[in-house]
Scaffold this active site. Structure first.
Site, PDB file in Angstrom:
ATOM      1  N   ASP A  83       4.559  -1.791 -15.758  1.00 66.13           N
ATOM      2  CA  ASP A  83       3.181  -1.395 -15.461  1.00 66.13           C
ATOM      3  C   ASP A  83       2.238  -2.149 -16.422  1.00 66.13           C
ATOM      4  O   ASP A  83       2.499  -2.215 -17.631  1.00 66.13           O
ATOM      5  CB  ASP A  83       3.071   0.128 -15.675  1.00 66.13           C
ATOM      6  CG  ASP A  83       1.795   0.720 -15.101  1.00 66.13           C
ATOM      7  OD1 ASP A  83       1.195   0.093 -14.209  1.00 66.13           O
ATOM      8  OD2 ASP A  83       1.418   1.828 -15.534  1.00 66.13           O
ATOM      9  N   SER A 222      -3.712  10.368 -10.853  1.00 62.56           N
ATOM     10  CA  SER A 222      -3.363  11.750 -11.216  1.00 62.56           C
ATOM     11  C   SER A 222      -4.468  12.705 -10.765  1.00 62.56           C
ATOM     12  O   SER A 222      -5.647  12.347 -10.767  1.00 62.56           O
ATOM     13  CB  SER A 222      -3.146  11.868 -12.731  1.00 62.56           C
ATOM     14  OG  SER A 222      -1.861  11.399 -13.068  1.00 62.56           O
TER      15      SER A 222
HETATM   16  P1  13P Z   1      -3.046   8.264 -14.291  1.00 63.79           P
HETATM   17  O1  13P Z   1      -3.596   7.983 -15.666  1.00 63.79           O
HETATM   18  O2  13P Z   1      -4.093   8.831 -13.380  1.00 63.79           O
HETATM   19  O3  13P Z   1      -1.837   9.095 -14.331  1.00 63.79           O
HETATM   20  O4  13P Z   1      -2.649   6.849 -13.642  1.00 63.79           O
HETATM   21  C1  13P Z   1      -1.552   6.126 -14.145  1.00 63.79           C
HETATM   22  C2  13P Z   1      -1.623   4.697 -13.755  1.00 63.79           C
HETATM   23  O5  13P Z   1      -2.415   4.276 -12.945  1.00 63.79           O
HETATM   24  C3  13P Z   1      -0.652   3.799 -14.415  1.00 63.79           C
HETATM   25  O6  13P Z   1      -0.847   2.463 -14.067  1.00 63.79           O
END
Ligand code: 13P
Length: 336
Positions: A83, A222
């Site tokens: 990520d 989220s």
């Molecule tokens: P959140 O912070 O809303 O959980 O999103 C996580 C995200 O987009 C990781 O790339």
């Protein structure tokens, strides 16, 4: 089942008309929660790791433990995804450690200021060339996702530009594209339930129609459930009131072309809330298993619920995994 690539997983998702959650994990217990949720719901699954964010003694140790853990779920198609890779070197490190998908986040310069379109294009093209030679998938990012910091301040949002999306995808060859539509990372997102002026859902539709072969990704997804914030606060946290992306908007985004929905904070809230409750309830027990187990179980419940919501539940058996070497050949044919 061997690991599958993001490209294969999202191609399957398009065929099946659903999206996959990408669940952030920073230690093996969280990964176990996600994999158990996938096993419970028979879901293909994306495990997302951020370089430098782990409770273990370094990324390589964590990633090696992840592979060992994944081996225990041979029935599941699992994508191991980096990520927000900040640079080509970090993406390379993930590939060297067996990741089947990397995100190069060229939308920001090292240091956090938004990069120019040309800079983003150049760094993403470089990572795609290397990753595709090995059959590994690549996600790029257009516009910038906002983000809350622990001091309560917020990083700015730059919405994705649909015309740039077409140029970006054509020039780079990314498999998936994170589009900034007004969402933001973290535990402090919106001061009120977000309406149409905050989440630009129509941008998804517009971009999807311009790059129909590219899978769209929604970051910062989220929901920040109030009951989880309250549970955390009841047992010692001090989280301010905040709203995230409503479940209904996530479901709507899938009908508009989103195939990967990133969420980490909701599972952190679930895990930490249950762990805090256990610690706050029994003040004599100091064995970490006592509070980590309820944390893991709460995270599994949260992730399983989302897997059902996103529609990926029940699709684990749809797969014939395509080896990385075969994916690499396909990319060569696509570009020749
Ligand atoms: P959140 O912070 O809303 O959980 O999103 C996580 C995200 O987009 C990781 O790339």
């Amino acid at each position: 089942m061997p690991l599958v690539t993001l490209r294969q997983a999202l191609d399957e998702a398009r065929r099946g008309g659903y999206a996959l959650g990408a669940f952030n994990v920073s230690d093996v217990l969280q990964a176990e929660a996600v994999l158990d949720a996938a096993a419970e719901t028979s879901s293909p699954v994306i495990l997302a790791s951020l370089a430098g964010v782990t409770a273990h003694g370094g990324d390589e140790r964590f990633w090696s433990a992840l592979h060992h853990l994944i081996d225990g779920y041979p029935q599941l198609p699992v994508v191991l995804h980096l990520d927000h890779g900040p640079d080509p070197a970090t993406c390379r490190r993930a590939m060297d450690n067996g990741f089947t998908s990397v995100m190069i986040d060229g939308s920001l310069r090292v240091g956090g200021t938004p990069s120019s379109f040309a800079e983003n294009l150049a760094v993403t093209t470089e990572v795609v060339a290397e990753a595709h030679r090995h059959g590994v998938s690549v996600e790029g990012e257009l516009g910038t996702i906002g983000g809350s910091k622990t001091d309560g301040s917020r990083a700015p949002i730059v919405l994705a530009d649909p015309d740039q999306a077409r140029e970006f995808v054509t020039a780079t060859g990314v498999d998936a594209l994170a589009v900034a539509i007004g969402t933001s990372h973290g535990a402090y997102k919106f001061d009120a339930p977000p309406d149409g002026s905050v989440l630009q859902m129509t941008l998804i539709e517009k971009i999807s129609s311009l790059v129909p072969q590219t899978h769209l990704v929604m970051h910062g997804s989220s929901s920040l459930p109030a009951q989880l914030r309250e549970q955390n606060n009841r047992y010692g946290a001090g989280l301010p009131e905040s709203w995230g992306v409503p479940d209904a908007e996530k479901v709507r985004s899938v009908t508009m072309g989103v195939r990967k929905i990133n969420q980490g904070m909701d599972s952190h809230l679930a895990f930490t809330g249950a762990a805090r409750q256990a610690l706050g309830t029994d003040r004599l027990n100091v064995d970490p298993a006592y509070y980590l187990r309820p944390g893991r179980e709460a995270m599994q419940r949260m992730v399983a619920e989302r897997m059902r919501l996103f529609g990926q539940a029940g699709h684990a058996d749809d797969y014939q995994p395509v080896p990385l070497a075969e994916m690499a050949c396909r990319y060569t044919l696509e570009t020749s």
